[in-house]
Design a protein around this motif. Structure first.
Motif, mmCIF file in Angstrom:
data_model
loop_
_atom_site.group_PDB
_atom_site.id
_atom_site.type_symbol
_atom_site.label_atom_id
_atom_site.label_comp_id
_atom_site.label_asym_id
_atom_site.label_seq_id
_atom_site.Cartn_x
_atom_site.Cartn_y
_atom_site.Cartn_z
ATOM 1 N N UNK A 170 39.084 36.293 43.289
ATOM 2 C CA UNK A 170 38.557 35.022 42.787
ATOM 3 C C UNK A 170 39.386 33.843 43.298
ATOM 4 N N UNK B 36 38.012 47.099 29.492
ATOM 5 C CA UNK B 36 36.947 46.708 30.414
ATOM 6 C C UNK B 36 36.507 45.277 30.169
ATOM 7 N N UNK C 134 41.300 42.828 42.854
ATOM 8 C CA UNK C 134 40.147 42.260 42.148
ATOM 9 C C UNK C 134 40.486 40.875 41.603
ATOM 10 N N UNK C 135 41.726 40.747 41.101
ATOM 11 C CA UNK C 135 42.145 39.439 40.590
ATOM 12 C C UNK C 135 42.289 38.435 41.730
ATOM 13 N N UNK D 6 39.993 49.371 36.079
ATOM 14 C CA UNK D 6 38.865 49.131 36.988
ATOM 15 C C UNK D 6 37.544 49.349 36.252
ATOM 16 N N UNK E 46 39.057 42.899 31.423
ATOM 17 C CA UNK E 46 38.998 42.783 32.882
ATOM 18 C C UNK E 46 37.919 41.806 33.280
ATOM 19 N N UNK F 269 38.762 38.188 32.232
ATOM 20 C CA UNK F 269 39.867 37.625 33.005
ATOM 21 C C UNK F 269 39.424 37.224 34.406
ATOM 22 N N UNK F 270 38.266 37.705 34.834
ATOM 23 C CA UNK F 270 37.761 37.303 36.144
ATOM 24 C C UNK F 270 36.814 36.110 36.028
ATOM 25 N N UNK G 284 33.109 41.716 42.099
ATOM 26 C CA UNK G 284 32.656 41.239 40.778
ATOM 27 C C UNK G 284 32.930 39.747 40.581
ATOM 28 N N UNK G 285 34.177 39.348 40.827
ATOM 29 C CA UNK G 285 34.537 37.943 40.636
ATOM 30 C C UNK G 285 33.772 36.997 41.556
#
Lengths: 311, 326
Positions: free
Chosen positions: A224, B202, A220-221, A156, B205, B208-209, A167-168
């Motif tokens: 998106x 980090x 989180x993945x 994270x 991460x 990957x987004x 975030x995405x």
């Protein structure tokens, strides 16, 4: 090499054995397909006791990820060699094999995370939805948003839970507060962590436990809105209870997403996946239904590995 | 496995093995050795701590006559520094402001450049290039400050005078630019360390987004490394505020506060340059004297660097914690 072409072809004797003991992989499959979807055709085939197995459906039309003679080199050293396999949608595909066999390399090739390593060179073709991801004109931002990834160690951001998930979507240009809240809530619910964190979304994500952090990373993945979820040994840093929760979660998620998981844990591969690929020394040795790989593998190497004779 | 290898590694059972218990002599020797070793290391360590402590005590003691006998408000708030006049006046405000002024100006130049360079070295270039560039940048810190001073007087001063039409080339801008260059290696080195310490997870991460490199740096890397970056800046400031030779040579040494405040082309004077320049001519007489006044200025300087040091230590420890957690 052509024998490795997939979807796997089951020789008749194997098929009988496969039917004799009802494979776990069929459970719940019938509820998955939506009418008219490609899944529907496949499920129907399976419901008819798979008299005509999967290969009756042309592989190219089904596969969401197609790898054709794909190789990836680190400098002169090959990470993976000549991989030819099709990964089917709305299933869990497990990739197993001993350490250093290239399974993570292959997984990370799908969303081009290997780009961070210098001197990487790809050969052959690796396509997601028909687009060769190593083509110069591939839109990496869109690729990575459609092919999400969960890593070995929960990673994270040192931000609040809310900001982690948002975030995405924020990268995609979502600024509307209500919209973001909606996405965050949906993602956390989909990753089965909403009930645990809904009261302190402002809290730092680093304050969560390892298992919670990993589910947060899955959420989180998912935020998106990917189509494929790549999981690189997602449970290797987790205790058995947290692992069980992630596995349950994968069971739910595969109705919506295509999941590819790399795992060291063969029981896990057997539990969660429909298809299993066995990698060894950078090559794809065997790719078939999970039940077949574990009960009646076609290759000596596979058998040695799954029975624990090496690796 | 070869059988004979196993045989060769069998314990030597029949031969009398070396005893597992210590003899009284060995026991005593071990005890004394450990004790002496500890004592020796303690003394060595205490020496350096003691030296720092003694310097502090010395500076404070020598300033006591002044601090006790002179009006403190006048010392800190008056701009009138006339230590050698018949009726001497010790107003250190211009010196204090001069030191802070030139250090802050140096940071204005050095911080953006230093942090961008740190990001560049840790995020953009290959490991190989970084391993060449970083040591070279760190050599900047090894150049003697008097060499920087020469450069300031002989190259930068005439250049500034010529191109900007300043009345004098030795001014706040000159000193600030040189100090900025001197603070750069600290900022780049510490900043780069703290960014590199974040680890690959980090960044992965973020990528990957679907984040681009710019988005990753601005939204993830810099926020995550902010403790270390703040520490880098504070350490750079310490370097600038404690620097003596360069400011003495380059700043013009006029006891004035620039007016208007942003006019860097005016000469200024710092605490360090004042102490270095005047200490030799200040007679050692008791009470409120030029010399004790200089020690009082030294106390102020010490207080400032100690405060900065505490701040940088605080942020460095936070940065370490953050890097350990992620």
């Amino acid at each position: 090499m052509s024998s490795l072409m997939t979807p796997p072809s089951d020789p008749p004797p194997v098929e009988t054995q496969y039917l004799a003991s009802p494979p776990t992989e069929d459970r719940g499959k019938a509820t998955v397909p939506r009418p008219g979807s490609k899944m529907d055709i496949m499920a129907t085939a399976q419901n008819r006791k798979a008299t005509k197995p999967l290969e009756t459906v042309p592989a190219g039309e089904q596969a969401i990820i197609r790898s054709e003679r794909f190789s990836l080199y680190y400098g002169a050293k090959a990470g993976v060699k000549n991989i030819t396999m099709d990964i089917l949608p709305h299933m869990v595909t497990a990739i197993i094999g001993p350490s250093g066999c290239g399974k993570s390399t292959f997984l990370r090739s799908i969303n081009r995370m290997n780009d961070l390593i210098p001197h990487v060179r790809a050969e052959g073709r690796l396509a997601v939805d028909g687009q060769d991801v190593y083509d110069k004109r591939t839109n990496l931002v869109n690729l990575r948003q459609q092919v999400g990834m969960v890593f070995q160690k929960p990673n994270p951001f040192p931000k609040s839970i809310f900001d982690n998930i948002a975030y995405g979507p924020r990268l995609q240009g979502v600024r509307n507060k209500g919209q973001l809240q909606h996405v965050v809530e949906q993602s956390l619910k989909a990753a089965a962590i909403w009930d645990e964190v809904k009261d302190d979304l402002k809290k730092s994500a680093l304050a969560l436990s390892g298992g919670q952090q990993q589910r947060l990373c899955i959420a989180r993945a998912l935020a998106t809105r990917p189509r494929v979820l790549l999981m690189d040994e997602p449970c290797s840093a987790l205790d058995p209870i947290a692992t069980g929760r992630i596995e349950d979660l994968m069971e739910q998620l595969k109705t919506t997403y295509t999941i590819v998981i790399v795992t060291h844990n063969m029981q896990q591969a057997a539990r969660v996946s429909e298809r299993t690929a066995f990698f060894y020394m950078g090559e794809l040795i065997e790719y078939d239904r999970t039940a077949k790989i574990f009960r009646n593998p076609g290759k000596k190497e596979t058998e040695d590995y799954v029975t624990g004779r090496f690796g | 496995m070869d059988r004979d290898v196993t045989v060769a590694l069998e314990p030597a059972a029949e031969a009398s093995p070396r005893p597992l218990a210590l003899t009284p002599g060995e026991d005593l020797l071990g005890f004394v050795g450990a004790y002496l070793g500890r004592a020796l290391l303690l003394v060595v360590t205490c020496t350096s701590v003691l030296v720092v402590f003694l310097i502090l005590v010395f500076v404070v003691l020598r300033s006591v006559p002044f601090l006790g006998g002179y009006d403190l408000t006048k010392f800190l708030a008056s701009q009138d520094w006339r230590p050698t006049a018949d009726d001497p006046s010790f107003g250190a405000l211009t010196l204090i402001v001069g030191s802070i002024y030139v250090s802050v100006a140096a940071l204005v130049f050095a911080v953006p450049v230093g942090i961008l360079a740190a990001v560049f070295l840790s995020e953009i270039v290959s490991w190989k290039v970084r391993n060449v560039v970083k040591p070279v940048v760190e050599i900047l810190a090894a150049i003697p400050s008097v060499a920087y001073g020469f450069f300031a007087i002989l190259v930068l001063a005439p250049w500034l005078q010529e191109h900007f039409g300043f009345t004098t080339g030795t001014n706040a801008l000159n000193a600030a630019l040189i100090l900025a260059v001197m603070a750069l290696p600290t900022i780049i080195s510490v900043g780069e360390d703290s960014i590199s310490a974040l680890g690959r997870e980090l960044r992965e991460a973020s990528y990957s987004l679907g984040a681009t490199r710019l988005e990753t740096v601005v939204k993830v890397v810099i926020p995550a490394a902010h403790s270390g970056l703040i520490a880098a800046v504070v350490l750079g400031m310490m370097r600038a505020i404690g620097e003596t030779m360069v400011v003495w040579m380059a700043s013009g040494n006029a006891t004035q506060i620039p007016h208007p405040w942003w006019d860097l082309s005016q000469s200024i004077r710092t605490m360090t340059a004042t102490i270095a320049g005047e200490m030799g001519e200040a007679p050692d007489i008791g009470g409120v004297s030029h010399r004790s006044a200089l020690f009082a200025v030294g106390v102020i300087l010490l207080l400032m660097t100690v405060v900065l040091n505490v701040i940088s230590e605080y942020f460095l420890s936070r940065a370490k914690k953050a890097a350990g957690k992620t």
